[in-house]
Design an enzyme around this catalytic site. Sequence first.
Site, PDB file in Angstrom:
ATOM      1  N   ARG A  67     -62.517  37.576  96.668  1.00  0.00           N
ATOM      2  CA  ARG A  67     -62.155  36.487  97.563  1.00  0.00           C
ATOM      3  C   ARG A  67     -60.735  36.675  98.081  1.00  0.00           C
ATOM      4  O   ARG A  67     -59.866  37.151  97.354  1.00  0.00           O
ATOM      5  CB  ARG A  67     -62.236  35.141  96.828  1.00  0.00           C
ATOM      6  CG  ARG A  67     -63.620  34.534  96.782  1.00  0.00           C
ATOM      7  CD  ARG A  67     -63.616  33.149  96.167  1.00  0.00           C
ATOM      8  NE  ARG A  67     -63.224  33.187  94.768  1.00  0.00           N
ATOM      9  CZ  ARG A  67     -62.046  32.849  94.306  1.00  0.00           C
ATOM     10  NH1 ARG A  67     -61.107  32.394  95.129  1.00  0.00           N
ATOM     11  NH2 ARG A  67     -61.772  32.921  93.034  1.00  0.00           N
ATOM     12  N   TYR A 206     -68.164  40.469 101.072  1.00  0.00           N
ATOM     13  CA  TYR A 206     -68.186  40.396  99.609  1.00  0.00           C
ATOM     14  C   TYR A 206     -68.223  38.966  99.069  1.00  0.00           C
ATOM     15  O   TYR A 206     -67.431  38.111  99.474  1.00  0.00           O
ATOM     16  CB  TYR A 206     -66.958  41.101  99.019  1.00  0.00           C
ATOM     17  CG  TYR A 206     -67.196  41.593  97.599  1.00  0.00           C
ATOM     18  CD1 TYR A 206     -67.829  42.807  97.372  1.00  0.00           C
ATOM     19  CD2 TYR A 206     -66.832  40.824  96.495  1.00  0.00           C
ATOM     20  CE1 TYR A 206     -68.078  43.253  96.086  1.00  0.00           C
ATOM     21  CE2 TYR A 206     -67.080  41.275  95.204  1.00  0.00           C
ATOM     22  CZ  TYR A 206     -67.698  42.491  95.005  1.00  0.00           C
ATOM     23  OH  TYR A 206     -67.941  42.940  93.726  1.00  0.00           O
ATOM     24  N   LYS A 215     -68.983  29.128  97.329  1.00  0.00           N
ATOM     25  CA  LYS A 215     -67.707  28.405  97.252  1.00  0.00           C
ATOM     26  C   LYS A 215     -67.440  27.589  98.517  1.00  0.00           C
ATOM     27  O   LYS A 215     -66.890  26.496  98.449  1.00  0.00           O
ATOM     28  CB  LYS A 215     -66.556  29.384  97.026  1.00  0.00           C
ATOM     29  CG  LYS A 215     -66.758  30.356  95.886  1.00  0.00           C
ATOM     30  CD  LYS A 215     -66.879  29.671  94.558  1.00  0.00           C
ATOM     31  CE  LYS A 215     -67.019  30.712  93.454  1.00  0.00           C
ATOM     32  NZ  LYS A 215     -67.037  30.128  92.120  1.00  0.00           N
ATOM     33  N   HIS A 235     -66.393  23.028  89.952  1.00  0.00           N
ATOM     34  CA  HIS A 235     -66.490  24.446  89.559  1.00  0.00           C
ATOM     35  C   HIS A 235     -66.824  24.504  88.068  1.00  0.00           C
ATOM     36  O   HIS A 235     -65.996  24.851  87.237  1.00  0.00           O
ATOM     37  CB  HIS A 235     -65.139  25.117  89.842  1.00  0.00           C
ATOM     38  CG  HIS A 235     -65.168  26.601  89.791  1.00  0.00           C
ATOM     39  ND1 HIS A 235     -64.068  27.355  89.488  1.00  0.00           N
ATOM     40  CD2 HIS A 235     -66.170  27.496  90.010  1.00  0.00           C
ATOM     41  CE1 HIS A 235     -64.379  28.638  89.530  1.00  0.00           C
ATOM     42  NE2 HIS A 235     -65.639  28.755  89.834  1.00  0.00           N
ATOM     43  N   SER A 257     -62.310  31.321  87.910  1.00  0.00           N
ATOM     44  CA  SER A 257     -63.177  32.480  88.143  1.00  0.00           C
ATOM     45  C   SER A 257     -62.854  33.592  87.142  1.00  0.00           C
ATOM     46  O   SER A 257     -61.689  33.869  86.870  1.00  0.00           O
ATOM     47  CB  SER A 257     -62.950  33.019  89.552  1.00  0.00           C
ATOM     48  OG  SER A 257     -63.274  32.037  90.501  1.00  0.00           O
ATOM     49  N   CYS A 259     -63.305  33.779  83.930  1.00  0.00           N
ATOM     50  CA  CYS A 259     -62.764  33.349  82.637  1.00  0.00           C
ATOM     51  C   CYS A 259     -63.878  33.014  81.650  1.00  0.00           C
ATOM     52  O   CYS A 259     -63.678  32.267  80.698  1.00  0.00           O
ATOM     53  CB  CYS A 259     -61.839  32.151  82.814  1.00  0.00           C
ATOM     54  SG  CYS A 259     -60.275  32.579  83.593  1.00  0.00           S
ATOM     55  N   ASP A 282     -71.783  28.195  87.295  1.00  0.00           N
ATOM     56  CA  ASP A 282     -70.616  28.204  88.186  1.00  0.00           C
ATOM     57  C   ASP A 282     -70.321  26.876  88.872  1.00  0.00           C
ATOM     58  O   ASP A 282     -69.170  26.514  89.023  1.00  0.00           O
ATOM     59  CB  ASP A 282     -70.805  29.296  89.250  1.00  0.00           C
ATOM     60  CG  ASP A 282     -69.515  29.646  89.973  1.00  0.00           C
ATOM     61  OD1 ASP A 282     -68.460  29.687  89.321  1.00  0.00           O
ATOM     62  OD2 ASP A 282     -69.564  29.871  91.195  1.00  0.00           O
ATOM     63  N   ARG A 374     -69.926  42.907  90.313  1.00  0.00           N
ATOM     64  CA  ARG A 374     -70.774  41.717  90.159  1.00  0.00           C
ATOM     65  C   ARG A 374     -72.255  42.064  90.088  1.00  0.00           C
ATOM     66  O   ARG A 374     -72.674  43.107  90.578  1.00  0.00           O
ATOM     67  CB  ARG A 374     -70.571  40.798  91.369  1.00  0.00           C
ATOM     68  CG  ARG A 374     -69.169  40.245  91.520  1.00  0.00           C
ATOM     69  CD  ARG A 374     -69.010  38.981  90.734  1.00  0.00           C
ATOM     70  NE  ARG A 374     -67.641  38.491  90.696  1.00  0.00           N
ATOM     71  CZ  ARG A 374     -67.338  37.250  90.328  1.00  0.00           C
ATOM     72  NH1 ARG A 374     -68.270  36.395  89.966  1.00  0.00           N
ATOM     73  NH2 ARG A 374     -66.093  36.866  90.271  1.00  0.00           N
TER      74      ARG A 374
END
Length: 580
Positions: A67, A206, A215, A235, A257, A259, A282, A374
Site C-alpha cells: 500500500r 497490488y 481497505k 480493521h 497490518s 501484526c 481483517d 501475499r
Amino acid sequence: MIQNEYLQKWIEEMRTLCQPDSVQIITGTDEENQQLIQKLVDKKTFIPLKKRQNSYLARSNVDDVARVEDRTFICSNIKDDAGPTNNWAPPDEMRKKMEGLFKGSMRGRTMYVVPYCMGPLKSPWSRVACTITDSAYVVVNMRMMTRIGDPALQMLGNNDFVKCLHSVGKPLEKGQQDSTWPCNPKDTYIVHFPEKKEVWSFGSGYGGNALLNKKCFALRLATSMGRKEGWMAEHMLIIGVTNPQGEKKYFTGAFPSACGKTNLAMLTPTLPGWKVECVGDDIAWMHWGDDGRLWAINPEAGFFGVASGTSPKTNINALKTIEKNAFFANVALTEDGDVWWEGLTDVPPKHLIDWKGKDWTPESKEKAAHPNSRFTVSAKQCPVLDPNFEAPQGVPISGIIFGGRRSTTVPLLRQALSWQHGVFLGAGTSSETTAAAKGAVGELRHDPFSMLPFCGYNMADYFAFWLQQEKPERKMPPIFFVNWFLKDKDGKFIWPGFGDNIQAIKWMWDRIDNKKEAEKTALGFLPKKEEFPRGDELFAIRKEEWQKECDDLQNYFKTFGQKMPKELWDELGKLKVAFF
Ligand code: SAT
Ligand code: MN
C-alpha cells in the site's frame, strides 16, 4: 443484462473516459473465471504452480509491492472532515487530476465491470458496490475476496451503489507488448470521495491499492457511511472461541497490518479442550442488535494474508486453506513448482527463483520472498471456518481486543477499566511499522485503533463516535489490550505467541464471566504476574517508559486540536497522575 440505470449510466461514462477496447460485464461463473485465469497465464502474469492444484504465482513490478499511504487521499468536501491523519486535496481539483489520468488509460485493454457484495448475500448489513477495472488479475482476486457477479446485481436491484474505479495506468498502443505486471508507480493515486461514495485508484495493481473492495470501500468509505448510519467499520478479525465446557464466545481484535491478525484468527490453541474458529481475519462491520449486544459480520469472502512467516508452527490452518485454488503474490518459486517464503520451513530449499524472478540460494543476501508477499484464497477452504461465517445477523461480540507491535513498555495483557478507558487505549495505540505499507519498517508510530491508514474521516470524530457507542440500554463488551511483541535484553520475543495466545484469551474469558480477580492499576486491570510464564517481564511497568508514553500521547492528542474529545484528555490526565 444490466437493468440498474445508475450502473448503465456509469459504465457509459467510464467507457467514454477510459476508452477501453472492449467491455466485459462480470457475472461470476466458473467458466468466466477460468477464461480470465487463462488470459493471465497467457500473458505470463500468472505462473501455474505444478505442485498446487489450480494455484498461481504472480510477481509484481518491484515498485508495486505494498500500500502507498502517501498517495492515498480522502477528498471530503471540507478539509477538516479528512482530519490531520489523512492526505487531503480539494475534491474538484483532485477529480480533474484523476480524470486526466484516467482519460484513455484503458486503451488496448478490456474494461471489466464487477458488481460485488460485501457481506453475506442475505444480510441486511451487507452493501453492494461495483468495481470497474482494466485488470483481469483484480477480477479473479475479487472473486475470492467478495461475492461477485449476478447475485450481487440481484441484491442491488434499482438502487445506487458504491463506485470503485481502477486502472493499472498503462494503456497499450497498437501492437505494443504488455508487461507481466503493468502498473504506473510514478502516477499512482488512491483517491476517496466519501460524500459521493467513490474510489478512484490509478497506477497500482497490488493488494489494497487495487482491490478497492478491501481497505478503500470496506474500511475508508464504510467508516464514513457507518458513522452516518450508526454502525462501525473496523480493521478487526472476528473469532469464535469455545471452552472445554463447550460454551462459545466471539471476539473481535484490531491489530495493524502484518501484526498477526490472520494467525490469531485461525489459532490452534495450546490449551487442551479449547477451540478457535474464524469468522474473519481483517475487517469487521459491527452494529448493535435489538438485544443490546454488539454484532459483527465479516464483509469479506476470502483472505488476503501475509505469506512470509506463515508456517506449520505459526498458522497451520492458513497453510491448509491455501493447499489448492490459491493465488500467491511475490513469494519464491521452488524447482518442483511450489511456493516458498522465509519461515515456511526451518531449512530453506537449496535453490529457488526469488520474487523478482532471479536465481536464489541460501547464500543470497536478499530475501527469497518479499516481506509483504501475499496469498489470496476463498474463506470456504479454511478448515476452522466458523459455522456462522455467513449468518446474516453476524455473531454477537463478547469482548474487543486492541493491540500493537511494541518491543517495550506495553504489557502483554490488560483489561480496560471502562468503555471510555478502552476507547482511550484504542486511541493511544502505537505500533512498529511493517512491510504492509511502503516506507521504513520497525519505526514506532501512532496507529489509533489500527485504523491510521483506513479511517475515512477525521480521526478525532472517529474517537468521538466510539465514545458515543456507550448507552445504558447496550451491553458494552469489555475491551482488552494485548502486546505479543515484547522483547528481552537480547532482542528475543518474551512471549511465545501464536497458539499460546489462547492463554490470554482464556484470561479475558474469565474476566468477562467475572471468574477472575485482577489487579486494578492506572493501565487497566492486569493479570497477576504468577499467572503467566515470565510474568515479571511481561507485566513489568517502568515509570520512565510510561512518562515518555504520556508525553508522546499528549503531543499526539494535540494534533487533533479542538475536535479531540475531552473524555480522552481526562483519561490521559489520570494516566499522568499515576506516573508523574
Ligand atoms: O491493504 S492490504 O490489503 O494490501 C494489506 C494490509 O495492509 O492489510
Ligand atoms: Mn489489514
